[in-house]
Write a protein that holds these residues in place. Structure first.
Motif, mmCIF file in Angstrom:
data_model
loop_
_atom_site.group_PDB
_atom_site.id
_atom_site.type_symbol
_atom_site.label_atom_id
_atom_site.label_comp_id
_atom_site.label_asym_id
_atom_site.label_seq_id
_atom_site.Cartn_x
_atom_site.Cartn_y
_atom_site.Cartn_z
ATOM 1 N N GLY A 203 0.804 -1.221 0.000
ATOM 2 C CA GLY A 203 0.000 0.000 0.000
ATOM 3 C C GLY A 203 0.830 1.260 0.000
ATOM 4 O O GLY A 203 0.366 2.311 -0.443
ATOM 5 N N THR A 204 2.067 1.165 0.505
ATOM 6 C CA THR A 204 2.942 2.342 0.540
ATOM 7 C C THR A 204 4.360 2.056 0.065
ATOM 8 O O THR A 204 5.039 2.960 -0.424
ATOM 9 C CB THR A 204 3.028 2.926 1.968
ATOM 10 O OG1 THR A 204 3.464 1.904 2.872
ATOM 11 C CG2 THR A 204 1.679 3.472 2.422
ATOM 12 N N THR A 205 4.817 0.816 0.209
ATOM 13 C CA THR A 205 6.190 0.498 -0.175
ATOM 14 C C THR A 205 6.231 -0.705 -1.106
ATOM 15 O O THR A 205 5.365 -1.580 -1.058
ATOM 16 C CB THR A 205 7.076 0.211 1.055
ATOM 17 O OG1 THR A 205 6.532 -0.896 1.788
ATOM 18 C CG2 THR A 205 7.174 1.438 1.962
ATOM 19 N N LEU A 206 7.279 -0.729 -1.924
ATOM 20 C CA LEU A 206 7.494 -1.821 -2.866
ATOM 21 C C LEU A 206 8.700 -2.628 -2.402
ATOM 22 O O LEU A 206 9.808 -2.094 -2.294
ATOM 23 C CB LEU A 206 7.753 -1.262 -4.269
ATOM 24 C CG LEU A 206 8.022 -2.297 -5.369
ATOM 25 C CD1 LEU A 206 6.749 -3.090 -5.680
ATOM 26 C CD2 LEU A 206 8.551 -1.622 -6.629
ATOM 27 N N THR A 207 8.494 -3.897 -2.129
ATOM 28 C CA THR A 207 9.577 -4.785 -1.717
ATOM 29 C C THR A 207 10.044 -5.591 -2.916
ATOM 30 O O THR A 207 9.234 -6.211 -3.610
ATOM 31 C CB THR A 207 9.120 -5.728 -0.601
ATOM 32 O OG1 THR A 207 8.740 -4.947 0.549
ATOM 33 C CG2 THR A 207 10.238 -6.676 -0.196
ATOM 34 N N VAL A 208 11.354 -5.553 -3.145
ATOM 35 C CA VAL A 208 11.950 -6.230 -4.290
ATOM 36 C C VAL A 208 12.913 -7.296 -3.780
ATOM 37 O O VAL A 208 13.803 -7.004 -2.976
ATOM 38 C CB VAL A 208 12.706 -5.235 -5.191
ATOM 39 C CG1 VAL A 208 13.324 -5.954 -6.383
ATOM 40 C CG2 VAL A 208 11.780 -4.119 -5.651
ATOM 41 N N GLN A 209 12.726 -8.510 -4.233
ATOM 42 C CA GLN A 209 13.655 -9.602 -3.939
ATOM 43 C C GLN A 209 14.470 -9.870 -5.189
ATOM 44 O O GLN A 209 13.922 -9.929 -6.290
ATOM 45 C CB GLN A 209 12.894 -10.841 -3.500
ATOM 46 C CG GLN A 209 12.149 -10.650 -2.192
ATOM 47 C CD GLN A 209 11.268 -11.819 -1.838
ATOM 48 O OE1 GLN A 209 10.604 -12.385 -2.705
ATOM 49 N NE2 GLN A 209 11.238 -12.189 -0.574
ATOM 50 N N ALA A 210 15.783 -10.033 -5.011
ATOM 51 C CA ALA A 210 16.657 -10.151 -6.176
ATOM 52 C C ALA A 210 17.828 -11.069 -5.892
ATOM 53 O O ALA A 210 18.186 -11.319 -4.736
ATOM 54 C CB ALA A 210 17.172 -8.765 -6.575
ATOM 55 N N ILE A 236 15.305 -5.424 -0.950
ATOM 56 C CA ILE A 236 15.348 -3.973 -0.789
ATOM 57 C C ILE A 236 13.918 -3.449 -0.817
ATOM 58 O O ILE A 236 13.087 -3.930 -1.597
ATOM 59 C CB ILE A 236 16.225 -3.317 -1.869
ATOM 60 C CG1 ILE A 236 16.347 -1.801 -1.633
ATOM 61 C CG2 ILE A 236 15.745 -3.634 -3.276
ATOM 62 C CD1 ILE A 236 17.456 -1.145 -2.437
ATOM 63 N N VAL A 237 13.622 -2.487 0.059
ATOM 64 C CA VAL A 237 12.283 -1.932 0.189
ATOM 65 C C VAL A 237 12.318 -0.463 -0.229
ATOM 66 O O VAL A 237 13.006 0.346 0.396
ATOM 67 C CB VAL A 237 11.751 -2.065 1.628
ATOM 68 C CG1 VAL A 237 10.345 -1.473 1.734
ATOM 69 C CG2 VAL A 237 11.748 -3.528 2.068
ATOM 70 N N PHE A 238 11.557 -0.136 -1.271
ATOM 71 C CA PHE A 238 11.505 1.222 -1.799
ATOM 72 C C PHE A 238 10.233 1.939 -1.360
ATOM 73 O O PHE A 238 9.173 1.315 -1.204
ATOM 74 C CB PHE A 238 11.512 1.204 -3.334
ATOM 75 C CG PHE A 238 12.821 0.820 -3.947
ATOM 76 C CD1 PHE A 238 13.880 1.715 -4.003
ATOM 77 C CD2 PHE A 238 12.998 -0.445 -4.479
ATOM 78 C CE1 PHE A 238 15.077 1.360 -4.578
ATOM 79 C CE2 PHE A 238 14.195 -0.808 -5.068
ATOM 80 C CZ PHE A 238 15.250 0.095 -5.109
#
Length: 259
Positions: A203-210, A236-238
């Motif tokens: 809802g507010t942040t985008l979590t990226v797994q890489a 990483i959480v943007f």
């Protein structure tokens, strides 16, 4: 024939009073705007053109997100023997709504390979696309969308494949803003490979797994100090506007770690 006094006939409540009483007892509640759990799809990019039908694209089993009768697909088109350009397309009930082939038209060998979408077809809908880049070349490229964001460019060097995260308007496919996401070698500062493997939105942040090679970046974009072997499982959480990262970490294992 039996008759009744007029006053007796008028002892029932008036129609307006009756309706008012019933409306008070059974209020009509209109449904709120749907807040749908986002769906994501990350995988190997597939090739298609803006002229392909939805059936043709769907049969290739590339990354796609679907809500109801609307689907969005991401991939690439092979524009020369040594160059791919990213593609993204939306269909509503099998009819093409839009297709974008103009995000990157340089010698960079780029691909679209991930999506996350909350199903909203309004301009405020949450839609992010994941693209790859092997270097910045002169011409229309993703840097025109990354000014002021967390990592505005590919960096030094060229060849290693990195990621680009783009917030996209689902009504027309316009990129609103984007950021690069890459690793950075501690030995010479050159850009190193990173591939996105998963996406989530709260809802507010985008979590990226890489999967990141030496070395994943800290929230300030500097290189982590790592031991062990690549790739590192990196999260990483943007912030939603991709201007900063709230956290960045590597899952520690018995064979590798980063800090």
């Amino acid at each position: 024939m039996k008759t009744y006094p007029l006053t007796k006939l008028l002892t029932f409540p008036s129609l307006s009073a009756f309706l008012g009483a019933n409306l008070a007892l059974t209020p009509i509640t209109l449904p709120a705007a749907a807040q749908t759990t986002p769906v994501s799809s990350v995988g190997n990019g597939v090739t298609f053109t803006c002229n392909d039908t939805e059936a043709t694209i769907r049969a290739k089993n590339g990354p796609r997100v679907t809500f109801g009768t609307t689907s969005i697909y991401i991939g690439y088109q092979q524009v020369s023997s040594s160059n791919k350009d990213p593609r993204i397309i939306r269909f509503d009930s099998g009819v093409r709504k839009w297709c974008r082939s103009d995000y990157e038209n340089t010698g960079d060998d780029g691909t679209g390979y991930g999506l996350i979408w909350n199903g909203s077809t309004a301009s405020t809908g949450v839609l992010y696309g994941i693209f790859s880049s092997t270097g910045t070349q002169i011409g229309p490229n993703f840097t025109r969308f990354t000014s002021g964001r967390w990592l505005p460019g590919y960096g030094t060097g060229g060849g290693p494949k990195v990621a680009i995260i783009a917030r996209i308007d689902p009504t027309n496919g316009n990129i609103q803003y984007a950021t690069y996401l890459s690793a950075r070698k501690t030995s010479d500062g050159k850009t190193n490979s990173l591939a996105v493997k998963g996406l989530s939105w709260n809802g507010t942040t985008l979590t990226v797994q890489a999967d990141s090679f030496f070395s994943p970046r800290r929230v300030d974009t500097s290189s982590m100090i790592c031991t062990g072997s690549s790739p590192f499982k990196y999260t990483i959480v943007f912030t939603g506007d991709l201007t900063k990262a709230n956290s960045a970490q590597v899952t520690k294992t018995t064979t590798n770690s980063c800090q």
